[in-house]
Write a protein that holds these residues in place. Structure first.
Motif, PDB file in Angstrom:
ATOM      1  N   GLU A 260      -0.674  15.002 -13.232  1.00  0.00           N
ATOM      2  CA  GLU A 260      -1.892  15.044 -14.059  1.00  0.00           C
ATOM      3  C   GLU A 260      -2.755  16.269 -13.772  1.00  0.00           C
ATOM      4  OE1 GLU A 260      -2.894  10.508 -15.424  1.00  0.00           O
ATOM      5  OE2 GLU A 260      -4.054  11.340 -13.784  1.00  0.00           O
ATOM      6  N   ARG A 261      -2.788  16.665 -12.507  1.00  0.00           N
ATOM      7  CA  ARG A 261      -3.615  17.818 -12.168  1.00  0.00           C
ATOM      8  C   ARG A 261      -3.124  19.044 -12.895  1.00  0.00           C
ATOM      9  NH1 ARG A 261      -3.592  16.342  -5.926  1.00  0.00           N
ATOM     10  NH2 ARG A 261      -5.271  14.807  -5.961  1.00  0.00           N
TER      11      ARG A 261
ATOM     12  N   GLU B  37     -24.173  28.323 -25.665  1.00  0.00           N
ATOM     13  CA  GLU B  37     -23.911  26.935 -26.070  1.00  0.00           C
ATOM     14  C   GLU B  37     -23.358  26.843 -27.489  1.00  0.00           C
ATOM     15  OE1 GLU B  37     -24.591  24.729 -23.745  1.00  0.00           O
ATOM     16  OE2 GLU B  37     -25.612  26.164 -22.434  1.00  0.00           O
TER      17      GLU B  37
ATOM     18  N   ALA C 206       1.813   2.104  -3.451  1.00  0.00           N
ATOM     19  CA  ALA C 206       0.658   2.571  -4.229  1.00  0.00           C
ATOM     20  C   ALA C 206       0.410   4.046  -3.944  1.00  0.00           C
ATOM     21  CB  ALA C 206      -0.579   1.755  -3.862  1.00  0.00           C
ATOM     22  N   ARG C 207       0.487   4.378  -2.688  1.00  0.00           N
ATOM     23  CA  ARG C 207       0.221   5.746  -2.280  1.00  0.00           C
ATOM     24  C   ARG C 207       1.234   6.720  -2.879  1.00  0.00           C
ATOM     25  NH1 ARG C 207       0.861   8.189   3.753  1.00  0.00           N
ATOM     26  NH2 ARG C 207       2.106   9.892   2.944  1.00  0.00           N
TER      27      ARG C 207
ATOM     28  N   LEU D   4       1.946  10.770  -9.581  1.00  0.00           N
ATOM     29  CA  LEU D   4       1.168  10.807 -10.827  1.00  0.00           C
ATOM     30  C   LEU D   4       0.132  11.931 -10.807  1.00  0.00           C
ATOM     31  CD1 LEU D   4       0.241   9.363 -13.487  1.00  0.00           C
ATOM     32  CD2 LEU D   4      -1.422   8.185 -12.061  1.00  0.00           C
ATOM     33  N   LEU D   5      -0.593  12.026  -9.696  1.00  0.00           N
ATOM     34  CA  LEU D   5      -1.705  12.977  -9.673  1.00  0.00           C
ATOM     35  C   LEU D   5      -1.234  14.427  -9.627  1.00  0.00           C
ATOM     36  CD1 LEU D   5      -4.373  11.120  -7.553  1.00  0.00           C
ATOM     37  CD2 LEU D   5      -4.164  11.311 -10.021  1.00  0.00           C
TER      38      LEU D   5
ATOM     39  N   LEU E 240      -3.929  18.318 -16.967  1.00  0.00           N
ATOM     40  CA  LEU E 240      -5.359  18.296 -17.294  1.00  0.00           C
ATOM     41  C   LEU E 240      -6.045  19.539 -16.749  1.00  0.00           C
ATOM     42  CD1 LEU E 240      -5.917  14.538 -16.514  1.00  0.00           C
ATOM     43  CD2 LEU E 240      -5.808  15.598 -18.759  1.00  0.00           C
TER      44      LEU E 240
ATOM     45  N   ASP F 231      -7.933  22.136 -19.235  1.00  0.00           N
ATOM     46  CA  ASP F 231      -9.349  22.448 -19.111  1.00  0.00           C
ATOM     47  C   ASP F 231      -9.562  23.943 -18.953  1.00  0.00           C
ATOM     48  OD1 ASP F 231     -10.522  20.094 -19.427  1.00  0.00           O
ATOM     49  OD2 ASP F 231     -11.384  19.918 -17.422  1.00  0.00           O
TER      50      ASP F 231
ATOM     51  N   ARG G  67       3.147   6.284  -5.592  1.00  0.00           N
ATOM     52  CA  ARG G  67       2.997   6.379  -7.046  1.00  0.00           C
ATOM     53  C   ARG G  67       1.834   7.296  -7.391  1.00  0.00           C
ATOM     54  NH1 ARG G  67       1.700   1.087  -8.960  1.00  0.00           N
ATOM     55  NH2 ARG G  67       1.699   1.991 -11.034  1.00  0.00           N
ATOM     56  N   LEU G  68       0.735   7.150  -6.645  1.00  0.00           N
ATOM     57  CA  LEU G  68      -0.440   7.983  -6.917  1.00  0.00           C
ATOM     58  C   LEU G  68      -0.139   9.464  -6.684  1.00  0.00           C
ATOM     59  CD1 LEU G  68      -3.535   6.123  -5.483  1.00  0.00           C
ATOM     60  CD2 LEU G  68      -3.297   7.101  -7.770  1.00  0.00           C
ATOM     61  N   GLN G  69       0.537   9.747  -5.584  1.00  0.00           N
ATOM     62  CA  GLN G  69       0.804  11.153  -5.275  1.00  0.00           C
ATOM     63  C   GLN G  69       1.624  11.812  -6.376  1.00  0.00           C
ATOM     64  OE1 GLN G  69       2.212  10.614  -1.291  1.00  0.00           O
ATOM     65  NE2 GLN G  69       0.447  11.672  -0.417  1.00  0.00           N
TER      66      GLN G  69
ATOM     67  N   ALA H 247       0.798  -1.232   0.000  1.00  0.00           N
ATOM     68  CA  ALA H 247       0.000   0.000   0.000  1.00  0.00           C
ATOM     69  C   ALA H 247       0.836   1.292   0.000  1.00  0.00           C
ATOM     70  CB  ALA H 247      -0.969  -0.014   1.182  1.00  0.00           C
ATOM     71  N   PRO H 248       1.932   1.353   0.785  1.00  0.00           N
ATOM     72  CA  PRO H 248       2.730   2.589   0.764  1.00  0.00           C
ATOM     73  C   PRO H 248       3.263   2.925  -0.628  1.00  0.00           C
ATOM     74  CG  PRO H 248       3.334   1.234   2.651  1.00  0.00           C
ATOM     75  CD  PRO H 248       2.410   0.410   1.809  1.00  0.00           C
TER      76      PRO H 248
END
Ligand SMILES: Nc1ncnc2c1ncn2[C@@H]1O[C@H](COP(=O)(O)OP(=O)(O)OP(=O)(O)O)[C@@H](O)[C@H]1O
Ligand SMILES: [Mg+2]
Lengths: 271, 89
Positions: free
Chosen positions: B27-28, B58, B16-17, B23-24, B31, B35, B19-21, B13-14
């Motif tokens: 990405e933030r 529209e 995973a955590r 990556l995000l 993306l 946007d 890698r996510l931090q 789990a550590p």
């Protein structure tokens, strides 16, 4: 005037439909008037999970396109008489839903109910953005697993950009619902911790739903898990989440291992 | 043997955590700003067009196709009917 809740996730199969049915039923059991709306056009499933699949006559697209009145399409639940379902259609036409059409239907639902719960399709395309368009509250359903967390992060960004609230410069109330939480894997350290997911996504926690066979049983029977077996762990967790939505202060229980399984038997004997 | 493996295989789990931090946060940025760029552009275009011609919110669509060596910014403005006489300034 209803509050509009959208149940969303980005990633598929994480438990949105299960959650919509369970929280919808839990809120309705408190006497509130609740409409659950299936936005998964082409892949409807909320009717099955609610056990209403044989009673569908008209659907959301019929109402949006003016071929049926809202009252004709709403299906009243057989067990809880303040619970109603607006099913999705099975059409393959991607443009069956329009912004204006959805606006009209939601406005009508807002007048008649206390809660309108929109079950979003997976993905970040039009269907998902239409489902979140009117949200006052977004329930971000996430499994404690890397790809689900990543997709939830993406959805949070989209909620902050594409909802009517965001466009008006307000903020959507976003709540994390951690589902399919497996205490055994958590104990082994092989599952992202609740704190980690909360820190990464930085939205408040609505609840933690354990992985449980009771969910499958309930959906086999076509009964929302919160009605089918109210004493089961997932049902309790869903009912607590519903109470938090109603503003009650209910402490979050982190699911713990029920000593089933071989190891459990061994440990119990040893103890 | 299994228990032995259990005891000495580190929790995943550590990792995973972490890698996510990483990556995000990346990405933030991409993306997020992407946007934002598009919605800002869309507002600018809408304001410019609406000054001269009647057009609905529209009706302005802005798309960005990222590519290499070329990215394409596609702007589409739909105007009702064929009334394209300029509004009085
Ligand atoms: N807490 C849980 N424990 C065990 N199984 C679960 C749990 N929650 C959901 N499931 C199961 O996972 C599967 C997917 O659930 P569900 O259909 O609710 O997901 P979804 O997010 O709506 O999927 P889709 O993105 O395809 O619409 C179903 O088989 C459901 O029974
Ligand atoms: Mg679903």
């Amino acid at each position: 005037m209803a509050k509009i809740i959208t149940v969303t996730s980005g990633k598929g199969g994480v438990g949105k439909t299960t959650t919509t049915a369970a929280i919808g039923a839990a809120l309705a059991k408190t006497g509130d008037r609740v409409a659950v709306v299936d936005f998964d056009v082409g892949l409807r499933n909320l009717d099955l999970v609610m056990g209403a699949e044989r009673r569908v006559v008209y659907d959301l697209v019929n109402v949006v396109q003016g071929d049926a009145k809202l009252q004709q399409a709403l299906i009243k639940d057989k067990r809880v008489d303040t619970l109603f379902l607006l099913p999705a259609s099975q059409t393959r036409d991607k443009d069956a839903l329009t912004e204006e059409g959805v606006d009209t239907v939601i406005a009508q639902l807002r007048d008649q109910f206390d809660w309108v719960i929109c079950d979003s399709p997976a993905g970040i395309e039009r269907g998902a953005t239409l489902a979140m368009r009117h949200a006052d509250i977004a329930i971000v359903v996430t499994n404690p697993e890397v790809s689900s967390v990543r997709d939830s992060d993406r959805i949070v960004g989209i909620l902050d950009a594409k909802t009517l609230k965001a466009i008006r410069g307000e903020t959507v109330d976003k709540r994390l619902l951690l589902t399919r939480y497996d205490p055994a894997r958590a104990a082994r350290g092989d599952m992202l911790k609740t704190e980690d997911v909360l820190e990464i996504l930085s939205i408040p926690l609505l609840g933690i739903i354990p992985e449980s066979g009771d969910v499958l049983k309930a959906s086999n029977l076509g009964v929302p898990v919160s009605i089918n077996d109210p004493a089961s762990p997932p049902a309790r967790a869903y009912m607590d989440a519903a109470r938090r939505l109603k503003g009650e202060d209910v402490a979050v229980q982190v699911p713990t291992e029920r000593r089933g399984g071989l190891l459990g038997k061994f440990l119990r004997r040893a103890a | 043997m299994k228990l032995w493996g259990r005891l000495f295989s580190p929790a995943s789990a550590p990792e995973a955590r972490e890698r996510l931090q990483i990556l995000l946060s990346h990405e933030r940025q991409i993306l997020g700003s992407g946007d934002d760029l598009l919605s800002v552009l869309r507002e600018d275009i809408l304001a410019a067009v609406a000054k001269r011609v009647t057009c609905e919110r529209e009706a302005v669509k802005v798309r960005l196709e990222r590519g290499s060596p070329l990215s394409i910014l596609e702007i589409e403005v739909e105007i009702r009917g064929n009334d394209l006489t300029a509004k009085a300034a």
